[in-house]
Design an enzyme around this catalytic site. Sequence first.
Site, PDB file in Angstrom:
ATOM      1  N   TYR A   1       6.221   1.504  -8.797  1.00 38.78           N
ATOM      2  CA  TYR A   1       5.521   0.220  -8.646  1.00 38.78           C
ATOM      3  C   TYR A   1       4.826  -0.182  -9.942  1.00 38.78           C
ATOM      4  O   TYR A   1       4.904  -1.339 -10.359  1.00 38.78           O
ATOM      5  CB  TYR A   1       4.517   0.289  -7.493  1.00 38.78           C
ATOM      6  CG  TYR A   1       5.132   0.628  -6.152  1.00 38.78           C
ATOM      7  CD1 TYR A   1       6.407   0.188  -5.790  1.00 38.78           C
ATOM      8  CD2 TYR A   1       4.449   1.402  -5.228  1.00 38.78           C
ATOM      9  CE1 TYR A   1       6.972   0.508  -4.564  1.00 38.78           C
ATOM     10  CE2 TYR A   1       4.996   1.726  -3.991  1.00 38.78           C
ATOM     11  CZ  TYR A   1       6.251   1.276  -3.672  1.00 38.78           C
ATOM     12  OH  TYR A   1       6.809   1.597  -2.453  1.00 38.78           O
TER      13      TYR A   1
ATOM     14  N   GLU B   1       0.866  -1.181   0.000  1.00 37.85           N
ATOM     15  CA  GLU B   1       0.000   0.000   0.000  1.00 37.85           C
ATOM     16  C   GLU B   1       0.894   1.220   0.000  1.00 37.85           C
ATOM     17  O   GLU B   1       2.011   1.187   0.520  1.00 37.85           O
ATOM     18  CB  GLU B   1      -0.960  -0.004   1.177  1.00 37.85           C
ATOM     19  CG  GLU B   1      -0.301   0.050   2.535  1.00 37.85           C
ATOM     20  CD  GLU B   1      -1.311  -0.034   3.663  1.00 37.85           C
ATOM     21  OE1 GLU B   1      -1.157   0.739   4.623  1.00 37.85           O
ATOM     22  OE2 GLU B   1      -2.211  -0.860   3.611  1.00 37.85           O
TER      23      GLU B   1
END
Length: 156
Positions: free
Chosen positions: A124, A112
């Site tokens: 990411y 997260e």
Amino acid sequence: MHSTQYVVRPLVEAHLDAMLLIEHAAHSHPWSLANLADCFGRLHYGAGLFLQQAGGPDALVGFFLMQQVIDEASLLDICVDPKFQGQGLGRLLMKQLIDEAVNRDAAVIMLEVRASNVGAIHLYQSLGFIEVSRRKNYYQSQTGYEDAILMDLTFN
């Protein structure tokens, strides 16, 4: 001409003080020493990125912490000392984390990230992570609260 050499190796509890310094320098809401120390259990793995220094001890400049339960790996924390950011070292650490998860037979890596952390989100995504959900108003911020973006990288 001398080139900068980095090495990635497992973290041990003796690295906690150096980890805490980087954590506080790199994050607006840093983890405590106790939080970091909790990541040295049986289900955890951490790796540090060390700058090799001629004639002296290697210096920790970044690290990641992950937890794996059965085939689900979770990135718990990643940070690079701000003095060393912008050199691709976060990517190097993430690639090491992915390799480690694969070697440990993970089917997925979950993480997260703060919605405002655009640089990390792009990193990411460039490594194949996709957004799977959001936690509304999850993280405390300077102006109130912000969403957490949940991202997964699934292996076939």
